[in-house]
Motif scaffolding. Structure first.
Motif, short mmCIF file in Angstrom:
data_model
loop_
_atom_site.label_atom_id
_atom_site.label_comp_id
_atom_site.label_asym_id
_atom_site.label_seq_id
_atom_site.Cartn_x
_atom_site.Cartn_y
_atom_site.Cartn_z
N ASN A 174 2.60 -8.37 -5.38
CA ASN A 174 2.29 -6.96 -5.17
C ASN A 174 3.43 -6.01 -4.55
N ILE A 175 4.90 -6.59 -4.76
CA ILE A 175 5.79 -5.80 -4.27
C ILE A 175 6.76 -5.72 -5.67
N PRO A 176 7.52 -4.70 -5.67
CA PRO A 176 7.59 -3.27 -4.83
C PRO A 176 6.36 -2.63 -5.07
N LYS A 177 6.02 -1.60 -4.07
CA LYS A 177 5.04 -0.73 -4.42
C LYS A 177 4.94 0.05 -5.57
N ARG A 218 1.40 -10.08 -0.63
CA ARG A 218 1.94 -9.72 0.85
C ARG A 218 0.97 -8.83 1.48
N ASP A 275 0.68 -6.68 4.00
CA ASP A 275 1.06 -5.35 4.61
C ASP A 275 1.35 -4.42 3.41
N TYR A 276 1.27 -4.77 2.35
CA TYR A 276 1.41 -3.87 1.06
C TYR A 276 0.01 -3.60 0.56
N ASP A 291 -3.93 -1.73 0.41
CA ASP A 291 -4.87 -0.72 1.21
C ASP A 291 -6.04 -0.70 0.30
N ASP A 338 -1.93 -7.30 10.44
CA ASP A 338 -1.80 -7.06 8.99
C ASP A 338 -2.77 -8.38 8.33
#
Length: 440
Positions: free
Chosen positions: A253-256, A280, A282-283, A285, A323
């Motif tokens: 799930n990176i980059p946003k 990850r 902290d990515y 919501d 987190d």
């Protein structure tokens, strides 16, 4: 030129979870127009060495490309996959003495010099990405130029050139032609792990102290076009009946925005495939978690690794305990199964950090209790690899001797807490059983 690709044994038993070898299938796809290609995966054979012998005799290749994906099974196990790999290479050399043996794969890339020292039968090795190097190598096998990632012998020495880690995944990535190795051979083999992998990117920008991904793929994120990713998943579904895939990225799930775009397209096209990946924390919501769920995510795999803030810091995770708790709450709210991976007895472990770890496991179970969405908590010791910060810590602490051979399983697990993993596994297992069983 007749080329045979061999996937060496990457599991310790025939009952282990199988993984479709997209690495060698991708390389075979690049070569199929100019060479005669066949692929042989030892992992799906009933009698791997007997059937390998039959393959080498019925299809005597001029070049044999052997992929070593794993050097050991990890998971605290002391089993090595080097013995079957050594036997494989020696069998090839005995049966096809005029054939050129080229070795690559993640496992080889970690220990190229050591492995080539062990096996003089290997003519060449390739570390890192092979998409550009292998076709060029085959153009001039007798006297190749200095190609990226090439490993060769010169004047009695083994030369290791810097690996390729810059393939443009958006424009130059070649989707593997699965007709070269039918995915249906892997359907229904596994009970837990998805056998079929799909790459959406390469590279990892993080600095985890135990991890080899940045050494293997570089720190720069190189992303595929989301449309091409979804095209591939849709093809797997329609052509081969694939119902589940795993995104092979170090962090999915990176980059946003990248995974979000893939998921939006999966929904837009109504692609009915379940998927998973490593996330990850902290990515995340509420919005993207619901999108992931609605697009078919069947498991959120988390690898926060540290059970306390002290552990997170020494492991270089760049995360806060908050987190992890926040991600747990978000995942529990979706009802999708979640799995957590942690490292135990890391440098600086103490009774205080162990107590914090137990409290974190308690909290994770409490968060998932209502939706019963916790699959498991995986607890491992740190496997030591060269050129990693935690390896340097182990050396400074005197835990490694000059004779320690990291090619074989070596874990960071010093006294006085060498048994803490078992204590934590007992805590986890009891909680897991009680979560699913109402015991009165």
């Amino acid at each position: 030129m007749k080329v045979l690709f061999i996937q060496a044994m990457s599991t310790e038993a025939a009952t282990s979870e199988m993984v479709y070898p997209i690495g060698i299938v991708t390389l075979a796809t690049l070569l199929k127009e100019d060479h005669t290609i066949e692929i042989f995966d030892m992992n799906i054979q009933e009698d791997p060495f007997s059937q390998l012998k039959e393959k080498l005799q019925s299809y005597p290749p001029e070049v044999i490309c052997v992929s070593l994906r794993n050097i050991d099974p990890l998971g605290n196990k002391m089993t090595s996959l080097m013995p079957p790999f050594v036997a494989t290479v020696k069998m090839i050399a005995a049966l096809v003495p005029k054939g050129k043996i080229i070795v690559g794969g993640t496992g080889f890339s970690l220990f190229p010099k050591r492995i080539m020292e062990e096996l003089p039968e290997i003519q060449y090795g390739i570390i890192g990405e092979g998409e550009n190097t292998l076709p060029q190598l085959l153009e001039n096998l007798e006297n190749p130029s200095h190609l990226k990632g090439l490993c060769f012998r010169k004047a009695g020495e083994i030369v290791i050139l810097n690996p390729s880690r810059e393939l443009d995944m958006e424009y130059d990535y070649i989707q593997p032609d699965r007709k070269l190795l039918n995915p249906e051979l892997y359907n229904s083999r596994n009970s837990y792990v998805q056998a079929m992998g799909v790459e959406t990117k390469r590279g990892c920008p993080f600095h985890c102290s135990y991890c080899v991904y940045p050494n293997l793929q570089g720190r720069k994120l190189r992303c595929r076009d989301p449309k091409q990713v979804v095209d591939e998943i849709e093809l797997l579904s329609k052509e081969y009946g694939i119902e589940r895939v795993h995104f092979t990225d170090p962090v999915v799930n990176i980059p946003k925005g990248h995974l979000e775009r893939i998921c939006s397209l999966l929904i837009e096209r109504n692609v009915q495939v379940k998927w998973s990946g490593f996330f990850r924390e902290d990515y995340l919501d509420e919005k993207n978690m619901m999108l992931f769920r609605d697009s078919g995510c069947e498991c959120f795999s988390f690898s926060p690794d540290g059970l306390s803030q002290e552990a997170l810091d020494v492991l270089g995770k760049g995360l806060k305990i908050e987190d992890i708790i926040r991600a747990a709450k978000l995942s529990a709210s979706t009802g999708v199964l979640s799995v957590y991976h942690f490292m135990v007895n890391v440098p600086g472990e103490s009774e205080a950090t162990i107590k914090k770890g137990m409290e974190l496991i308690d909290e994770i179970y409490a968060i998932h209790q209502e939706t019963k969405s916790l699959g498991t908590v995986v607890l491992n010791n740190v496997r030591l690899y060269p050129d990693t910060p935690i390896y340097e810590i182990a050396k400074k602490q005197g835990l490694l001797s000059p004779s320690t051979d990291l090619l074989y399983p070596v874990y960071y697990n010093p006294e006085p807490f060498s048994s803490i993993r078992h204590r934590l596994e007992t805590l986890h297992l009891c909680k897991n059983i009680f979560m699913w069983q109402e015991l009165k």
